[in-house]
Design a protein around this motif. Sequence first.
Motif: not given
Length: 566
Positions: A29, A376, A357, A379-380, A372-373
């Motif tokens: 996370n 995320a 990222t 992952k995408y 968190a963003q």
Amino acid sequence: MLAFISFIGFTLFVAGFAYYKTHNAHLTNSAEGYFLGGRSLTGVYIGGSMLLMNLSTEHLVGLNGLSFRTGFIVMAWEVMAAMTIVLFAIFFLPRYLKLGISTIPEFLERRFDKQTLTITSFLFLGMYVISLLPIVLYTGAIALESLFQVSTVFNVDKTTALWLVVWGVGGMGAIYAVFGGIKAIAIADTINGVGLITGGLMVTFFALSYVGDGDVWQGLVDVYNTNPGKFNSIGDKDSLVPFSTLFTGLIVSNMFFWCTNQSIVQKALGAKNLAEGQKGVLLCAFFKLMIPSIIILPGIIAFHIFQGQIDNPDHAYPNLVQLVLPEVLVGFFAAVVVGAVFSTFSGGLNSSVTLFTVNIFKKSLKPDATEAQIVAVGKYLGLGLALTAMIVAPLVANAPDGLFYLIQQLQGIFNSPILSVVLVGLLTKRVPAIAAKLGLLFGMSAYILFNFVIQVDIHFFHLVGLLFVVNVVFMLTVGYFYPQEAYVEVYTEQVDIQPWSMVKPVSLLIALGSVSMYIYLAQNVPSWVMGGYNIFAIASLAYVFWSIARELMKSPRVARRAQDNA
């Protein structure tokens, strides 16, 4: 059936153990936990993960295919790798950990500017998408089709079977990378690394036993006596990898891969301290010296058994495995092969996601993004890159000089310019950012022009070495006439950078092993060279043993015993 049961059993064991060791939420996370394992990796996990990130089906299939064609001369990639890994442990890793960086482009931003970071990040992303991920998936599909006869089981043609395997293995590898983070990858890699080495040695053992009618040593003697030219470490002037390339582009390629390649370096950047990082890196180097018995010797044995009569050399190793391994071990080895594909594929995805990222999304697109963003988005992006690789993978079939050779040619686009900029950045303080940016763009475009468009009559490794020198000279010249304000390194104190006390003697031992493989396998070496080298080797070993004894005497247990005796 036995093969399938052993395959499922080992695969589930690896997945379950990786989940058990990484189910803490903070490891997936938070950005640092997801990308660097919370900077908690120990030497064993680092060494295993680095090895298996490198060692995958493009080696098992591709490098054995090259040795089937040309012999032991292709061990240059593995033996020279051990030397450059030593350089990474001694020179590069301490500086990276001192700076507390997450990616190589992040260092280039600190040393030069944000545009240099962006250009390098896109170069790395291009390298993974073009020259790594699709070829790893395709070579894995070749191996699994040969081991399990997927086309026969599903009653489809081989092309369709390869597509099915690519999407199946790619999908599972994406799950590892996208939902597990780097620590899950590192732990699974370590288990699969043990399995891969064990399984690879078993293939060699059973293949030699097959040749020698149950006598492994006799099998090796028969293969050598029948094909002595295949064992010459020097090769000849017409070799696919001429010996002279060791001193030009091959060393540049190896230094790039082991010292600056994000997917490899990222494993060591997650070390809990420098000492653990150096232990893991040098453990990987030791294993690299064993690897020729797994990814080169079997190709020569296959040449002997099949008498060179295989249409596509990239099929030599899968055919050999199917011929010599018992059925129950075929399933285990297939699970290990899948694990190797997972390792390189998921490691490449994780590194690609980290680059985008951390270096592009966070710095340029959304500077105020939350942890968190960031995770995320990563992952995408990982899912998107995985889908792209699975679509492209079957399109790389029938490379004229073999798949492994194709990888090396494609990586020439990226390795020389990136290594030259990183090395100049580490060794100098006044070369300006404009020189680094021009060096990156020139190195990439010049290689594409001369190797793929004009196709100059020069081995691509010599071209890589030449462009590396030109890039370095150009940047130093610009820095001489237009120096920037001196760059100051800042120690972030994120981890302890006290080096491992045995790093120098262990590094010497590894270097000695690398050179010895060339000296003792080379044919027609003058006696005075052999004599001189033997003296040097004995002196080096004496230093190593003395260092080990000295270190043992420093241990608390030995010190207490000596005090009691006194």
